[in-house]
Enzyme design. Structure first.
Site, PDB file in Angstrom:
ATOM      1  CB  ALA A   1      -0.175  -8.643  49.766  1.00  0.00           C
TER       2      ALA A   1
ATOM      3  CB  THR B   1      15.199  -4.132  50.277  1.00  0.00           C
ATOM      4  OG1 THR B   1      15.772  -5.731  49.913  1.00  0.00           O
ATOM      5  CG2 THR B   1      16.153  -4.126  51.602  1.00  0.00           C
TER       6      THR B   1
ATOM      7  CG  ASP C   1       4.722  -6.982  39.969  1.00  0.00           C
ATOM      8  OD1 ASP C   1       5.669  -7.439  40.965  1.00  0.00           O
ATOM      9  OD2 ASP C   1       3.407  -7.202  40.243  1.00  0.00           O
TER      10      ASP C   1
ATOM     11  CE  LYS D   1       2.926  -9.804  42.527  1.00  0.00           C
ATOM     12  NZ  LYS D   1       2.407  -8.606  42.477  1.00  0.00           N
TER      13      LYS D   1
ATOM     14  CG  LEU E   1      -5.014 -12.180  48.889  1.00  0.00           C
ATOM     15  CD1 LEU E   1      -5.207 -11.977  47.444  1.00  0.00           C
ATOM     16  CD2 LEU E   1      -6.216 -11.903  49.813  1.00  0.00           C
TER      17      LEU E   1
ATOM     18  CB  VAL F   1       2.454 -14.604  45.261  1.00  0.00           C
ATOM     19  CG1 VAL F   1       1.294 -14.837  44.156  1.00  0.00           C
ATOM     20  CG2 VAL F   1       3.718 -15.045  44.366  1.00  0.00           C
TER      21      VAL F   1
END
Lengths: 367, 367
Positions: free
Chosen positions: A151, A94, A221, A225, A153, A149
């Site tokens: 995805a 979520t 967003d 991060k 990577l 952060v």
């Protein structure tokens, strides 16, 4: 055997389930067995003491969370998982604040947590600190959140390795938003002819933006991060104090609908054109970046210029790029690639689950 | 507590000892305690049941391996370590074939291995296979060798995560030699004026090359790294069958000394100049790369052209760069940064030791 339960299996959770089903058939399952024992969405839930069979997982919406499943009750779901023998990891897919706020209580019950949900790590520092405190025991439970952060990577794992081995982080600079990467990679390159509003419209039509693109352009967003990276680097920062450059034109921040915003955005094309031409005239391009300035204390989220031979200038598509400048890496260690998407986000979650499976490997032998 | 012993503590081992001493004073030692219990070089050795004190480690040459230490005997060194209670990791800092060939017997004794020594992973496939087989148990012992490719850059850990989570590798392409990176980054860029032999001379004088630069230019070091990556990606490849472009001019391969080679290299400047001008005329630069072609079966080590907007073209200094093209990352996942140097190599070793310490964490609790 690591048992896994997924909260909010949507696109990312579905991609993860596909990857886990494939894993169960692969050679790696023999040494790193991971099985799914729980699913819950907003309506239904199911928990099983023995793993769900593969056939049900490939058809989970109907076979596991269909009409006959129990009504969703997160507290009871977690309680049932905590009663299962052996290690269990909860995957929170979520984006919910209220789910994230429950991590400490779940950890206290011995449940590990893996998540792409940024909330627990970028909201108030007390929650973050509590989670880190409970999960710092070498015997678990564990918390991993690589996918918050970039995805899948290897961003947070690399940062953690640098910090734990005693390197000193000077700064972390990156393009952390796939949307803003795509926008400026297309808008700000020599020879590009589209207006800013045209670029936003194409990005929106291609599904690269939030339903309301202002939710990308406001920088929040990216600020989350930057907060996560900064905290991993030892800084006490938060989205409430970080300077964030909101590139939504001030006059458009209060318009009610996304449609109205899109309609009026061309009024401000001249403003962005000017910024872009100034950058290009100086042999640079515009990029929207997050900066964790460990040494200088000037962490921020903002539009910046990079010269054409800088790695940020040659970025393509919607890729992310992250540069760690440290004492050991004065010429930065750079990681780039897809930083959004269901498959690569699920990959990051799965890698984290494998780390937990490795760490509980001995428990499996001893118990 | 993970106990560590270092074989061949020279520059890299010395850097590692410095990092470990700093670690022992840091907050991370509480949850991930790592201590040094053995050192051996070509002359002397010392093993201790209780960790060496910090003061001795900071002055290890005299304090631990000084005149009063026992004469070196690797078999006895390993035997003494195997008798110690709790998990022990051997760090092989040599580049020795014969040391590498002993890994299976050490693993069988329960000792984990961490090493930047490429030999065990790039020589005959049988040795590699044996090591992987013994170390694939989830309860250990463990083998990690991140520093064999790109020093401390997270190359092998990323590749392993991709493979284990079921991604399909299409190809891995990279600049894996700091020396050849430096050479071509300086020789092959628009506007550069130095001849090839001048670039080699500068690289040699700056300490970037082996004592005889032909040991870099023959591509064998890159071939070893390509072999390691290929095997981690599931290929059965080796340096004996891999096509490797040796860019040492044929007439200079048999000259006896490095000095004579350097003196005669300018005779071939015209050849390299032509190659370079052809590339530049096509809007490209020359880079010496390794390619693991998992899909196409054309793995090789060779000089290739890259257009100016390719990430390989804008590489700086002696940095390495590695691009993983996979099903999940059709636009490749790229990692770049310093791929050689004592500190960053030690960083890779230390990160591997931490992974082992994490995996034996529960053992520490249970025993």
């Amino acid at each position: 055997m690591l048992k896994v339960a997924i909260i909010g299996p949507g696109l990312v959770g579905g991609a993860l389930l596909e990857q886990l089903v494939a894993h169960a058939k692969s050679q790696f399952f023999a040494t790193l067995p991971i099985s799914v024992v729980g699913l819950i969405n907003s309506k239904k839930m199911a928990v099983t003491p023995t793993p769900f069979p593969e056939a049900d997982l490939t058809n989970w919406k109907a076979a596991i969370l269909g009409a006959t499943a129990a009504p969703a009750n997160l507290a009871s779901f977690v309680e049932q998982l905590a009663q299962l023998p052996g290690p269990v990891a909860l995957v929170d897919c979520t984006a919910s604040d209220s789910v994230a706020s429950q991590y400490p209580s779940w950890l206290t019950k011995g449940l590990s947590i893996v998540t792409p949900n940024k909330k627990a790590f970028s909201n108030d520092y007390a929650l973050y600190h509590k989670i880190k405190e409970i999960s710092s025991s070498p015997s678990g439970p564990f918390v991993y959140h690589e996918s918050t952060v970039g995805a899948g990577l290897p961003v947070l794992s690399t940062l953690n390795d640098l910090v734990r081995t005693g390197d000193r982080i000077v700064k972390i600079e990156g393009i952390f938003s796939g949307t803003l990467s795509y926008l400026f990679n297309n808008f700000s390159i020599p020879g590009a002819a589209s207006t800013f509003s045209e670029c936003v419209a194409v990005a929106k039509a291609s599904g690269y933006t939030e339903p309301d693109p202002r939710d990308d352009l406001n920088g929040m967003d990216v600020a989350r991060k930057v907060t996560i990276l900064g905290r991993c680097a030892g800084l006490d920062i938060g989205t409430d104090t970080l300077p964030v450059e909101n590139i939504v034109p001030e006059a458009l921040r209060t318009v009610t609908t996304a449609d109205e915003f899109m309609q009026r955005l061309p009024e401000f094309d001249e403003h962005f054109k000017e910024l872009n031409e100034q950058a290009l005239a100086a042999g640079s391009v515009l990029r929207y970046v997050g900066l964790v300035d460990v040494r200088g204390g000037q962490s921020a989220v903002k539009l910046m210029r990079y010269s054409l031979d800088h790695p940020f200038a040659s970025l393509k598509g919607s890729d992310n790029i992250i540069a760690f400048t440290t004492e050991r890496f004065p010429n930065p260690l750079i990681i780039q690639g897809a930083g959004a998407g269901d498959d690569v986000t699920a990959f990051g979650i799965f890698s984290d689950l494998i780390r937990i499976a490795e760490r509980v490997g001995l428990q499996r032998v001893h118990l």
